[in-house]
Design a protein around this motif. Structure first.
Motif, mmCIF file in Angstrom:
data_model
loop_
_atom_site.group_PDB
_atom_site.id
_atom_site.type_symbol
_atom_site.label_atom_id
_atom_site.label_comp_id
_atom_site.label_asym_id
_atom_site.label_seq_id
_atom_site.Cartn_x
_atom_site.Cartn_y
_atom_site.Cartn_z
ATOM 1 N N ALA A 1 -3.798 -13.836 6.391
ATOM 2 C CA ALA A 1 -1.953 -14.464 5.536
ATOM 3 C C ALA A 1 -0.725 -13.691 5.881
ATOM 4 O O ALA A 1 -0.295 -14.896 5.721
ATOM 5 C CB ALA A 1 -2.916 -13.776 3.983
ATOM 6 N N MET A 2 -1.437 -12.770 7.078
ATOM 7 C CA MET A 2 0.000 -12.124 7.179
ATOM 8 C C MET A 2 0.948 -13.028 8.605
ATOM 9 O O MET A 2 2.138 -13.727 8.507
ATOM 10 C CB MET A 2 -0.206 -10.740 7.077
ATOM 11 C CG MET A 2 1.586 -10.106 8.454
ATOM 12 S SD MET A 2 2.602 -10.424 7.265
ATOM 13 C CE MET A 2 2.224 -9.206 5.706
ATOM 14 N N THR A 3 -0.350 -12.864 9.921
ATOM 15 C CA THR A 3 0.325 -14.501 10.309
ATOM 16 C C THR A 3 1.023 -15.550 10.094
ATOM 17 O O THR A 3 1.797 -16.228 11.013
ATOM 18 C CB THR A 3 -1.070 -14.529 11.702
ATOM 19 O OG1 THR A 3 -1.735 -13.182 12.220
ATOM 20 C CG2 THR A 3 -0.387 -15.134 12.867
ATOM 21 N N GLY B 1 -3.246 -5.409 9.150
ATOM 22 C CA GLY B 1 -4.551 -4.512 9.538
ATOM 23 C C GLY B 1 -3.304 -3.228 8.732
ATOM 24 O O GLY B 1 -4.172 -2.865 7.323
ATOM 25 N N ILE B 2 -2.809 -2.826 8.283
ATOM 26 C CA ILE B 2 -1.577 -1.897 7.412
ATOM 27 C C ILE B 2 -1.957 -2.110 5.906
ATOM 28 O O ILE B 2 -2.232 -1.498 5.071
ATOM 29 C CB ILE B 2 -0.007 -1.783 7.672
ATOM 30 C CG1 ILE B 2 0.395 -1.345 9.260
ATOM 31 C CG2 ILE B 2 0.858 -0.800 6.519
ATOM 32 C CD1 ILE B 2 1.362 -1.150 9.160
ATOM 33 N N ILE B 3 -1.663 -3.011 5.286
ATOM 34 C CA ILE B 3 -1.787 -4.006 4.052
ATOM 35 C C ILE B 3 -3.156 -3.503 3.676
ATOM 36 O O ILE B 3 -3.453 -2.907 2.688
ATOM 37 C CB ILE B 3 -0.887 -5.367 4.243
ATOM 38 C CG1 ILE B 3 0.158 -5.318 4.043
ATOM 39 C CG2 ILE B 3 -1.495 -5.729 2.769
ATOM 40 C CD1 ILE B 3 0.769 -6.657 3.970
ATOM 41 N N CYS B 4 -3.481 -4.205 4.525
ATOM 42 C CA CYS B 4 -5.534 -3.664 4.720
ATOM 43 C C CYS B 4 -6.169 -2.321 3.988
ATOM 44 O O CYS B 4 -6.531 -1.985 2.877
ATOM 45 C CB CYS B 4 -6.196 -5.130 5.060
ATOM 46 S SG CYS B 4 -8.341 -4.940 5.432
ATOM 47 N N PHE B 5 -5.523 -1.972 5.189
ATOM 48 C CA PHE B 5 -6.767 -0.442 5.738
ATOM 49 C C PHE B 5 -5.779 0.573 4.241
ATOM 50 O O PHE B 5 -5.700 1.328 3.276
ATOM 51 C CB PHE B 5 -5.987 0.698 6.718
ATOM 52 C CG PHE B 5 -7.092 0.014 8.039
ATOM 53 C CD1 PHE B 5 -8.672 -0.296 7.502
ATOM 54 C CD2 PHE B 5 -6.123 -0.749 8.428
ATOM 55 C CE1 PHE B 5 -9.180 -1.251 8.366
ATOM 56 C CE2 PHE B 5 -7.224 -1.489 9.985
ATOM 57 C CZ PHE B 5 -8.333 -1.887 9.949
ATOM 58 N N TRP B 6 -4.206 -0.018 3.816
ATOM 59 C CA TRP B 6 -3.673 0.995 2.582
ATOM 60 C C TRP B 6 -4.480 0.633 1.717
ATOM 61 O O TRP B 6 -4.201 1.086 0.373
ATOM 62 C CB TRP B 6 -2.193 0.268 3.214
ATOM 63 C CG TRP B 6 -1.116 1.159 1.668
ATOM 64 C CD1 TRP B 6 -0.847 2.017 1.402
ATOM 65 C CD2 TRP B 6 -0.723 0.775 0.454
ATOM 66 N NE1 TRP B 6 -0.984 2.270 -0.220
ATOM 67 C CE2 TRP B 6 0.077 1.028 -0.548
ATOM 68 C CE3 TRP B 6 -0.794 -1.135 0.415
ATOM 69 C CZ2 TRP B 6 0.536 1.139 -1.689
ATOM 70 C CZ3 TRP B 6 0.010 -1.081 -1.395
ATOM 71 C CH2 TRP B 6 0.521 -0.575 -1.964
ATOM 72 N N ARG B 7 -4.612 -0.999 0.853
ATOM 73 C CA ARG B 7 -5.101 -1.083 -0.316
ATOM 74 C C ARG B 7 -6.599 -0.426 -0.198
ATOM 75 O O ARG B 7 -7.065 0.033 -1.448
ATOM 76 C CB ARG B 7 -5.517 -2.893 -0.097
ATOM 77 C CG ARG B 7 -4.242 -3.548 -0.618
ATOM 78 C CD ARG B 7 -4.038 -4.615 -0.433
ATOM 79 N NE ARG B 7 -4.995 -5.210 -1.011
ATOM 80 C CZ ARG B 7 -6.213 -5.752 -1.184
ATOM 81 N NH1 ARG B 7 -6.874 -5.886 0.074
ATOM 82 N NH2 ARG B 7 -7.104 -6.421 -2.008
ATOM 83 N N LEU B 8 -7.480 -0.264 1.365
ATOM 84 C CA LEU B 8 -8.684 0.060 0.815
ATOM 85 C C LEU B 8 -8.546 1.427 0.348
ATOM 86 O O LEU B 8 -9.573 2.288 -0.499
ATOM 87 C CB LEU B 8 -9.587 -0.470 1.649
ATOM 88 C CG LEU B 8 -9.730 -1.863 2.445
ATOM 89 C CD1 LEU B 8 -10.248 -1.776 3.531
ATOM 90 C CD2 LEU B 8 -10.590 -2.265 1.248
ATOM 91 N N VAL C 1 4.130 6.831 1.134
ATOM 92 C CA VAL C 1 4.207 5.352 0.736
ATOM 93 C C VAL C 1 4.631 4.703 2.238
ATOM 94 O O VAL C 1 4.287 3.963 2.852
ATOM 95 C CB VAL C 1 2.881 4.221 0.382
ATOM 96 C CG1 VAL C 1 2.620 3.124 0.321
ATOM 97 C CG2 VAL C 1 2.138 5.326 -0.910
ATOM 98 N N ALA C 2 6.064 5.003 1.441
ATOM 99 C CA ALA C 2 6.642 3.724 2.266
ATOM 100 C C ALA C 2 7.549 4.347 3.806
ATOM 101 O O ALA C 2 7.138 3.540 4.559
ATOM 102 C CB ALA C 2 7.788 4.048 1.696
ATOM 103 N N LYS C 3 7.011 5.417 4.073
ATOM 104 C CA LYS C 3 7.434 6.041 5.391
ATOM 105 C C LYS C 3 6.533 5.792 6.353
ATOM 106 O O LYS C 3 6.337 5.575 7.596
ATOM 107 C CB LYS C 3 7.268 7.347 4.361
ATOM 108 C CG LYS C 3 7.493 8.414 6.734
ATOM 109 C CD LYS C 3 8.089 10.321 5.854
ATOM 110 C CE LYS C 3 7.387 10.916 6.964
ATOM 111 N NZ LYS C 3 8.115 12.453 7.309
ATOM 112 N N MET C 4 5.051 6.041 5.373
ATOM 113 C CA MET C 4 4.036 5.917 6.552
ATOM 114 C C MET C 4 3.896 4.334 7.119
ATOM 115 O O MET C 4 3.822 4.157 7.934
ATOM 116 C CB MET C 4 2.555 6.095 5.175
ATOM 117 C CG MET C 4 0.900 5.251 5.951
ATOM 118 S SD MET C 4 -0.078 5.868 4.934
ATOM 119 C CE MET C 4 0.004 4.481 3.706
ATOM 120 N N ILE C 5 3.898 3.004 5.984
ATOM 121 C CA ILE C 5 4.259 2.212 6.225
ATOM 122 C C ILE C 5 5.251 1.400 7.157
ATOM 123 O O ILE C 5 5.214 1.101 8.148
ATOM 124 C CB ILE C 5 4.014 0.879 5.287
ATOM 125 C CG1 ILE C 5 2.466 0.877 4.565
ATOM 126 C CG2 ILE C 5 3.918 -0.563 5.715
ATOM 127 C CD1 ILE C 5 3.051 -0.253 3.079
#
Length: 370
Positions: A21-23, A77-84, A313-317
């Motif tokens: 989806a991101m790609t 991957g960032i979005i996926c792992f953050w959601r999980l 969270v914003a800093k991490m992403i």
């Protein structure tokens, strides 16, 4: 302890969906800007139909996908792992004794397979479509003839020549070239025939010639041997394995060649005396693409798997995105060094990937407390 199959498939499905989806989203944005740029260029060409813009922009899609895919893996991957992590699914898995290395095996395998599919399948499609787009761009939008034009270009080439010596070579230099009706004509030609030790056997001087199928036809050519009178002018056929398309491709972008065609083409360039640095670098970059995609998946995990109960969270992403673009900058700098010959193509293509892999492993080791 092995990771349950159900958990691995679940994490892989979530990761793959986020990455695709991101790609797709990033590729769409880049293609939109490309479409707008083409519209701007067509506005100055009243004879060019607007439908050509859509055709060229569509032909650019696989090329942009290949450029965007590693960053799609990073951001997806960032979005996926953050959601999980936010839903405590990864926290529960780690509390059950499953380490980060175990449940990252499935996303890592997905990213490696996605990169291999991109290199092996998308690259040939991209090269064909990109070459077609470049041809249309040269024909309708560029006024200088584009990179495939040989008119007025000096030509140097080196090739095997077994007519005199089984291991001999021939070096051809034409001071001027002219391309018309798919016929390559060369002018003011000098051909040096050398033996296997590099000594000149004789020289051929010709005012003009042209590239035929399997040979250069040199008209009005004279053979000049050391300490001998020049032979009368005649027509000489100099064997060659070059074709017009190969000569043109040697001046064109390596992106117009697929990963499967590059090894033989690089060997042909080396035999003919053309520089193969750009093509070697592009080939090594395609080979490194699966590893780069896997590296991006590990980098995304390292920056997004920390619990967010303390905020940030914003800093991490943002740190993850910044690391990705830093890696992109390093890869482009290494590419420029590679194209200039300051770095070997192998090192220029693989060093950024290796640096990113070291960063990802360091982050994950720190996350797992050693």
């Amino acid at each position: 302890m092995t990771v349950p199959v159900t958990l691995s498939l679940y994490i892989a499905r979530q990761f793959l969906f986020s990455v695709l989806a991101m790609t797709a989203s990033l590729t769409g944005v880049v293609c939109l800007f490309d479409f707008i740029d083409l519209l701007r260029r067509v506005a100055t060409k009243p004879d060019v139909p607007t439908s050509l813009v859509t055709k060229i922009a569509g032909l650019h899609v696989p090329y942009f996908y290949m450029e965007i895919m590693p960053f799609g893996v990073l951001l997806g991957g960032i979005i996926c792992f953050w959601r999980l992590t936010r839903s405590s699914e990864l926290i529960v898995a780690r509390a059950a004794g499953i380490s980060a290395w175990q449940f990252l095996a499935a996303p890592l395998a997905c990213s490696l397979m996605l990169g291999a599919f991109t290199t092996g399948a998308i690259s040939p499609l991209s090269s064909i479509m990109y070459a077609r787009a470049e041809a249309l761009d040269d024909l309708y939008l560029r006024s200088g003839g584009g990179p495939l034009s040989l008119n007025g270009t000096a030509l140097w080439l080196r090739q095997l020549d077994t007519t005199v010596d089984p291991h001999g070579v021939a070096i051809l230099h034409a001071r001027d070239t002219h391309l018309e009706n798919n016929t390559l004509s060369i002018h003011d030609i000098s051909v040096f025939r050398l033996d296997h030790t590099g000594h000149v056997i004789y020289r051929i001087e010709a005012p003009e010639g042209r590239l035929e199928t399997g040979f250069w036809q040199l008209q009005g050519a004279q053979i000049l041997r050391p300490y001998e009178v020049a032979a009368p002018a005649q027509t000489i056929a100099l064997p060659t394995d070059l074709t017009l398309s190969r000569v043109q491709e040697s001046f064109a972008s390596p992106d117009t060649l697929s990963v499967w065609a590059l090894p033989s083409f690089i060997a042909m360039l080396d035999r003919s005396g053309f520089s193969s640095i750009r093509h070697r670098l592009h080939f090594e970059s395609l080979l490194a693409l699966p590893v780069l995609a896997g590296t991006m998946s590990l980098v995304s995990a390292g920056f997004s798997m920390r619990p967010s109960r303390r905020g940030g969270v914003a800093k991490m992403i943002g740190s993850g995105v910044g690391a990705g673009f830093l890696l992109f900058t390093v890869s482009k700098v290494a590419e420029q060094f590679g194209n200039s010959g300051a770095l070997p193509p192998l090192l220029a293509a693989w060093a950024p990937t290796g640096a990113g892999l070291c960063l990802a492993v360091s982050l994950l080791l720190h996350l797992e407390d050693g």
